[in-house]
Design a protein around this motif. Structure first.
Motif, PDB file in Angstrom:
ATOM      1  N   GLN A   1      26.829  -1.387 -24.602  1.00 39.95           N
ATOM      2  CA  GLN A   1      26.699  -2.780 -25.015  1.00 39.95           C
ATOM      3  C   GLN A   1      26.541  -3.643 -23.774  1.00 39.95           C
ATOM      4  O   GLN A   1      27.513  -4.108 -23.175  1.00 39.95           O
ATOM      5  CB  GLN A   1      27.945  -3.241 -25.812  1.00 39.95           C
ATOM      6  CG  GLN A   1      28.222  -2.414 -27.048  1.00 39.95           C
ATOM      7  CD  GLN A   1      27.169  -2.634 -28.098  1.00 39.95           C
ATOM      8  OE1 GLN A   1      26.505  -3.649 -28.119  1.00 39.95           O
ATOM      9  NE2 GLN A   1      26.979  -1.649 -28.966  1.00 39.95           N
ATOM     10  N   GLU A   2      25.328  -3.814 -23.317  1.00 36.12           N
ATOM     11  CA  GLU A   2      25.087  -4.473 -22.046  1.00 36.12           C
ATOM     12  C   GLU A   2      25.388  -5.973 -22.108  1.00 36.12           C
ATOM     13  O   GLU A   2      25.786  -6.574 -21.118  1.00 36.12           O
ATOM     14  CB  GLU A   2      23.626  -4.274 -21.625  1.00 36.12           C
ATOM     15  CG  GLU A   2      23.271  -2.812 -21.401  1.00 36.12           C
ATOM     16  CD  GLU A   2      21.804  -2.657 -21.072  1.00 36.12           C
ATOM     17  OE1 GLU A   2      21.107  -3.714 -21.065  1.00 36.12           O
ATOM     18  OE2 GLU A   2      21.370  -1.520 -20.850  1.00 36.12           O
ATOM     19  N   ASN A   3      25.146  -6.574 -23.282  1.00 32.02           N
ATOM     20  CA  ASN A   3      25.279  -8.029 -23.356  1.00 32.02           C
ATOM     21  C   ASN A   3      26.583  -8.486 -23.984  1.00 32.02           C
ATOM     22  O   ASN A   3      26.731  -9.649 -24.388  1.00 32.02           O
ATOM     23  CB  ASN A   3      24.138  -8.618 -24.200  1.00 32.02           C
ATOM     24  CG  ASN A   3      22.790  -8.358 -23.577  1.00 32.02           C
ATOM     25  OD1 ASN A   3      22.679  -8.370 -22.337  1.00 32.02           O
ATOM     26  ND2 ASN A   3      21.796  -8.092 -24.412  1.00 32.02           N
ATOM     27  N   LEU A   4      27.539  -7.581 -24.099  1.00 31.29           N
ATOM     28  CA  LEU A   4      28.774  -7.932 -24.800  1.00 31.29           C
ATOM     29  C   LEU A   4      29.548  -9.032 -24.081  1.00 31.29           C
ATOM     30  O   LEU A   4      30.028  -9.982 -24.704  1.00 31.29           O
ATOM     31  CB  LEU A   4      29.651  -6.689 -24.969  1.00 31.29           C
ATOM     32  CG  LEU A   4      31.031  -6.932 -25.630  1.00 31.29           C
ATOM     33  CD1 LEU A   4      30.835  -7.509 -27.018  1.00 31.29           C
ATOM     34  CD2 LEU A   4      31.812  -5.633 -25.675  1.00 31.29           C
ATOM     35  N   LEU A   5      29.666  -8.886 -22.742  1.00 33.53           N
ATOM     36  CA  LEU A   5      30.452  -9.879 -22.010  1.00 33.53           C
ATOM     37  C   LEU A   5      29.831 -11.270 -22.141  1.00 33.53           C
ATOM     38  O   LEU A   5      30.527 -12.277 -22.262  1.00 33.53           O
ATOM     39  CB  LEU A   5      30.559  -9.480 -20.542  1.00 33.53           C
ATOM     40  CG  LEU A   5      31.406  -8.218 -20.277  1.00 33.53           C
ATOM     41  CD1 LEU A   5      31.355  -7.874 -18.797  1.00 33.53           C
ATOM     42  CD2 LEU A   5      32.836  -8.443 -20.721  1.00 33.53           C
TER      43      LEU A   5
ATOM     44  N   LYS B   1      30.817  -5.149 -33.141  1.00 32.96           N
ATOM     45  CA  LYS B   1      31.218  -4.774 -31.798  1.00 32.96           C
ATOM     46  C   LYS B   1      32.727  -4.688 -31.671  1.00 32.96           C
ATOM     47  O   LYS B   1      33.237  -4.358 -30.605  1.00 32.96           O
ATOM     48  CB  LYS B   1      30.698  -5.814 -30.789  1.00 32.96           C
ATOM     49  CG  LYS B   1      29.173  -5.883 -30.735  1.00 32.96           C
ATOM     50  CD  LYS B   1      28.717  -7.019 -29.877  1.00 32.96           C
ATOM     51  CE  LYS B   1      27.190  -7.129 -29.899  1.00 32.96           C
ATOM     52  NZ  LYS B   1      26.711  -8.272 -29.125  1.00 32.96           N
ATOM     53  N   LEU B   2      33.431  -5.043 -32.766  1.00 32.34           N
ATOM     54  CA  LEU B   2      34.884  -5.027 -32.725  1.00 32.34           C
ATOM     55  C   LEU B   2      35.412  -3.892 -33.588  1.00 32.34           C
ATOM     56  O   LEU B   2      34.786  -3.522 -34.574  1.00 32.34           O
ATOM     57  CB  LEU B   2      35.443  -6.349 -33.224  1.00 32.34           C
ATOM     58  CG  LEU B   2      34.953  -7.616 -32.489  1.00 32.34           C
ATOM     59  CD1 LEU B   2      35.534  -8.851 -33.126  1.00 32.34           C
ATOM     60  CD2 LEU B   2      35.302  -7.552 -31.012  1.00 32.34           C
ATOM     61  N   TYR B   3      36.551  -3.372 -33.194  1.00 36.86           N
ATOM     62  CA  TYR B   3      37.180  -2.367 -34.047  1.00 36.86           C
ATOM     63  C   TYR B   3      38.679  -2.506 -33.891  1.00 36.86           C
ATOM     64  O   TYR B   3      39.169  -3.131 -32.948  1.00 36.86           O
ATOM     65  CB  TYR B   3      36.719  -0.951 -33.668  1.00 36.86           C
ATOM     66  CG  TYR B   3      37.259  -0.470 -32.339  1.00 36.86           C
ATOM     67  CD1 TYR B   3      38.418   0.323 -32.301  1.00 36.86           C
ATOM     68  CD2 TYR B   3      36.633  -0.815 -31.133  1.00 36.86           C
ATOM     69  CE1 TYR B   3      38.909   0.764 -31.078  1.00 36.86           C
ATOM     70  CE2 TYR B   3      37.129  -0.380 -29.934  1.00 36.86           C
ATOM     71  CZ  TYR B   3      38.275   0.424 -29.894  1.00 36.86           C
ATOM     72  OH  TYR B   3      38.777   0.848 -28.689  1.00 36.86           O
TER      73      TYR B   3
ATOM     74  N   VAL C   1      43.266  -7.885 -28.940  1.00 30.43           N
ATOM     75  CA  VAL C   1      41.832  -7.655 -28.842  1.00 30.43           C
ATOM     76  C   VAL C   1      41.547  -6.222 -28.412  1.00 30.43           C
ATOM     77  O   VAL C   1      42.132  -5.727 -27.452  1.00 30.43           O
ATOM     78  CB  VAL C   1      41.200  -8.628 -27.825  1.00 30.43           C
ATOM     79  CG1 VAL C   1      39.697  -8.407 -27.752  1.00 30.43           C
ATOM     80  CG2 VAL C   1      41.527 -10.064 -28.206  1.00 30.43           C
ATOM     81  N   LYS C   2      40.679  -5.571 -29.166  1.00 26.96           N
ATOM     82  CA  LYS C   2      40.215  -4.230 -28.797  1.00 26.96           C
ATOM     83  C   LYS C   2      38.696  -4.234 -28.860  1.00 26.96           C
ATOM     84  O   LYS C   2      38.128  -4.489 -29.917  1.00 26.96           O
ATOM     85  CB  LYS C   2      40.767  -3.176 -29.761  1.00 26.96           C
ATOM     86  CG  LYS C   2      42.278  -3.006 -29.694  1.00 26.96           C
ATOM     87  CD  LYS C   2      42.738  -1.936 -30.663  1.00 26.96           C
ATOM     88  CE  LYS C   2      44.251  -1.795 -30.639  1.00 26.96           C
ATOM     89  NZ  LYS C   2      44.711  -0.748 -31.565  1.00 26.96           N
ATOM     90  N   LEU C   3      38.037  -3.944 -27.710  1.00 25.31           N
ATOM     91  CA  LEU C   3      36.584  -3.973 -27.653  1.00 25.31           C
ATOM     92  C   LEU C   3      36.047  -2.641 -27.145  1.00 25.31           C
ATOM     93  O   LEU C   3      36.694  -1.955 -26.367  1.00 25.31           O
ATOM     94  CB  LEU C   3      36.101  -5.084 -26.718  1.00 25.31           C
ATOM     95  CG  LEU C   3      36.503  -6.511 -27.105  1.00 25.31           C
ATOM     96  CD1 LEU C   3      36.097  -7.477 -26.010  1.00 25.31           C
ATOM     97  CD2 LEU C   3      35.839  -6.891 -28.404  1.00 25.31           C
TER      98      LEU C   3
END
Length: 856
Positions: A802-806, A762-764, A795-797
């Protein structure tokens, strides 16, 4: 009654002439024995114009009462007297000569001839020619002593031969005198001297006497003839004492024939002084020879009648080896009928044992010795008892009864310190006790007890060791006490009761308070060396394990350095044999390293076998190969504890291969060096490890708080720490890392790499960035100095789809795992090239360090 037995008697002594050598007046003991040694060296002399050999037995002390038994057995008769005296002036000479005559009177009834050797007298008296006196200027100027002795022995032979001829000649009509032993004389008063019984008794005793004279005169064959005739005559009149003597004479002559080398344990064959063996003696080397051996001297006009010599050959009269023992038994049984013949019986037993020892008939020999033990003599002095038990011990040793031999030698040792002795001989007691050790399967080398099962009777061995300790104490030698007590405790520990363990250790502590036990070899005055006794059982060590350094101190090779050595690899060749041996080597090889200057550890699993708390005051490592500072430890092990871990530490001072050989201890005041090679059943994972040069040590701290839990388990080769930070998307924060050199070596290189652990994908983007230029300017970082560098976290998201990322972010956050420096804050440093500049681009190629790990 003969009172003093000669325990050194052997069968061949029956053919010897007894010569007593004594001092007259005051003669220095050293000077006397110098001359006595030279005189006694002339022990075998060829008779002139004959092939006969005379054998001489010398004594410097001989009891006159024993001399009275000379008619019974002529080898007991003093036939020669040699006196030695100091005389420095002519005035002293008359008194000296008078003393010589007094000395002669003591043995006068039996003497054939005598001589007086005078040392120190010169002048008119010394120049007068005399046959019975020899003058010498000093004890150093006496070259002709041996020649004088040979002349003296020839004169003895002349008298001996005349007596033999006189008594061997059958004089019809002449009355044969009755030979008696001292205690018999009163029994024959008033007997009818004309009876046939009495005459046979006289004839039988005289025949036996002539047999003795023939044997002494070197006429073996004639002696056998006379002994046989004597046996027949004496047996017919039941004259048992003299029958026993005739039988013993027969045995002695037969022993001389069968065993020309002698039975007394003398070195080498019996040879004539100044000449070769006679023809007769030479043929004795063939005991199985059946031909008749005739002494040339026996057929001359000077010999006895030729009829007996020619018709009865030696082969017929000589006893076989088996018959010799039977006749000895018969003779001893006859002696046993007379309480006053105890010495004769005892000596006959000893002679028979010496013969049986040569025949290797040990069980029969032991029967004779057992009989000798119980022969009742007069009340013996302590010195005589010591001599008796010592000889019994020696004889048991000769027949292979080692434990019985040790038993009697131990009795002799105890006799040396008997309460009745005003000044007990503790040194002699100790020396004799040491000689008993082999008989009880006991050696004073502790290594002999670590090689296998216990040999011998432990209870007797412990008693003997206690006696050695006691004798050592009475000798005033505490070091010997400590050594023997240490040996007792080390080797007999399994056989000691709990109370005995306490008693022995208390005694040991009392001795070591005055004289601590050491690892030095103790050399006794007679040259015997007592090896040291290390306490390998106090405590008992079950396993030895060399420990790796703590994770934070373990050295790791840098991959970039290894990469440079790829070209040096050797070609691979397969061999199953080599592979097998290499596998064994690898199994013994320790796969970690120790570092110079750092504390290293060895773990021992120990066990206390004592029923009380064991205090080990000083325990440390024994090593070779590298200079090593051992840091001793003090232990207190509970009574009969189970396996108890003990860690011994030390610091290697130099580099190379170090081998842990063992450990040292101090227990009950005894210092011990215990080598692993001498410890049976000790498990070890290898005892040799490489010590590498000292490496830098680095302590790292960060500006961020430590994480409450580990986000990723660290591998065995890495040291990791976890810090925690929560950031919003797009937010940037700095992580300040402080580097402190807490070692003794400068830090020369720094390499920082990053690795993103992204399991959820989920990270880039580039989350970590840094610039090392300012930090590297402070390198090489000297001991005690601090350097810092900053890591930027951005941080770069991506929130799309991605509904559950937070929710995930709120659970985990973003953490930095690990720190960007060498694990474990050490590095293998190559020799620094001073002229080569260090820059960030180059430093990134130097080595492989731990990584800064980012995990979501």
């Amino acid at each position: 009654k003969m009172s003093v037995p000669d325990y050194m008697q052997c069968a061949e002594d029956h053919q010897t002439l007894l010569v007593v050598v004594q001092p007259v007046g005051i003669v220095p003991e050293e000077s006397f024995f110098r001359i006595y040694k030279r005189i006694s060296a002339v022990s075998q002399v060829n008779v002139r114009d004959s092939q006969r050999v005379l054998y001489i037995r010398y004594r410097h002390h001989y009891p006159p009462e024993n001399n009275e038994w000379g008619d019974f057995q002529t080898h007991r008769k003093v036939v020669g007297l040699i006196t030695i005296t100091d005389c420095s002036s002519a005035k002293e000479w008359p008194q000296t000569f008078e003393k010589f005559h007094v000395q002669k009177e003591m043995y006068g009834s039996t003497l054939y001839d005598s001589r007086l050797f005078v040392f120190g007298l010169q002048g008119e008296i010394a120049e007068q020619p005399r046959t019975d006196v020899a003058f010498y200027p000093s004890y150093d100027e006496c070259d002709t002593v041996e020649k004088r002795i040979e002349d003296f022995i020839e004169s003895l032979f002349i008298v001996l031969e005349s007596k033999r001829l006189d008594r061997a000649t059958d004089k019809s009509g002449d009355k044969i005198p009755l030979l008696c032993v001292p205690f018999e004389k009163k029994d024959f008063v008033g007997l009818d001297t004309d009876s046939r019984h009495y005459k046979k008794r006289c004839q039988g005793r005289m025949r036996k006497h002539v047999g003795d004279l023939c044997l002494q005169a070197g006429m073996l064959q004639d002696s056998l003839v006379h002994y046989h005739m004597a046996v027949e005559l004496l047996r017919s009149v039941n004259d048992f004492l003299w029958l026993g003597a005739a039988l013993e004479g027969l045995c002695s002559a037969s022993v001389i024939y069968h065993y020309p080398g002698g039975t007394g344990g003398k070195v080498g064959p019996r040879r004539a002084q100044g000449g070769s063996l006679s023809a007769e003696a030479g043929n004795r080397h063939r005991p199985g020879a059946q031909e008749v051996l005739i002494d040339p001297g026996a057929l001359t006009s000077n010999g006895i009648n030729a009829d007996t010599s020619a018709e009865i050959g030696r082969a017929k009269n000589c006893l076989s080896p088996e018959d010799i023992i039977e006749k000895y038994k018969e003779a001893i049984s006859y002696y046993g009928k007379y309480k006053n013949a105890g010495v004769i019986e005892l000596e006959a037993c000893v002679k028979a044992v010496r013969v049986l020892a040569i025949q290797k008939r040990s069980m029969e020999a032991s029967e004779f010795l057992q009989n000798a033990v119980y022969i009742n003599l007069r009340q013996l002095s302590e010195e005589e008892k010591i001599q008796r038990y010592s000889i019994l011990s020696e004889l048991y040793e000769r027949i292979g009864f080692h434990r019985k031999s040790a038993f009697f030698k131990r009795i002799a040792a105890m006799q040396c310190a008997a309460p009745s002795i005003p000044e007990p001989g503790w040194r002699a007691c100790y020396k004799l006790l040491l000689e008993t050790l082999p008989g009880y399967s006991l050696s004073l080398d502790p290594q002999d007890f670590s090689k296998g099962t216990h040999r011998g009777w432990a209870a007797v061995q412990m008693r003997l060791l206690h006696e050695l300790v006691y004798a050592s104490r009475r000798m005033g030698n505490p070091a010997l006490c400590v050594r023997h007590l240490s040996f007792l405790l080390q080797t007999m520990l399994d056989f000691l009761s709990d109370q005995e363990k306490k008693d022995v250790t208390q005694s040991l502590e009392s001795y070591t308070a005055k004289c601590p036990g050491t690892m030095e070899v103790i050399t006794l005055p007679d040259g015997l060396k007592l090896p040291p006794v290390p306490f390998t059982k106090l405590p008992i060590v079950k396993s030895v394990k060399l420990l790796n350094l703590p994770a934070s101190l373990r050295p790791h090779k840098m991959k970039s350095l290894l990469g440079q050595n790829v070209s040096t690899k050797s070609p691979f060749i397969y061999s199953p044999i080599i592979a097998h041996s290499r596998g064994e080597e690898r199994s013994k090889k320790i796969d970690f390293q120790w570092v110079q200057g750092d504390v290293c550890e060895v773990q021992l699993m120990v066990y206390n076998p004592m029923p009380f708390e064991l205090r080990v005051e000083n325990m440390g490592l024994l090593t070779t190969g590298v200079e090593f500072e051992s840091l001793p430890a003090a232990l207190s092990l509970p009574a009969e504890s189970g396996l108890y871990p003990v860690t011994l530490v030390g610091v290697p001072q130099t580099t190379g291969q170090i081998t842990v050989n063992g450990y040292h201890t101090s227990v009950f005041g005894v210092f011990s060096d215990c080598l692993l090679d001498n410890l049976p059943g000790v498990k070890t994972n290898g005892c040799t490890v490489e010590v590498i040069p000292a490496l830098p040590r680095l302590q790292i701290s960060t500006s961020l708080p430590r994480s409450a839990h580990t986000l990723q388990p660290s591998s065995g080769d890495e040291i990791s720490t976890n810090v925690s930070v929560q950031l919003y998307n797009g937010e940037t924060q700095q992580l300040i890392i402080k580097l402190e050199n807490i070692g003794t070596e400068p830090l020369e290189k720094l390499e920082v790499t990053a690795k993103t652990v992204n399991t959820k994908e989920k990270l880039y983007g580039d989350f970590l960035s840094w610039n090392l230029e300012d930090t590297l300017c402070q390198f090489p970082l000297k001991p005690g100095k601090i350097a810092t560098f900053t890591v930027n976290i951005k941080v770069k998201l991506d929130f799309s789809c991605q509904e559950n990322l937070l929710q995930d972010l709120s659970d985990d956050g973003i953490s930095v795992s690990g720190l960007p420096l060498s694990s474990p804050f050490r590095q293998v440093v190559k020799p620094r090239v001073e002229t080569k500049p260090l820059n960030p681009q180059e430093s990134s190629k130097v080595g492989d360090f731990s990584h800064v790990k980012v995990r979501e």
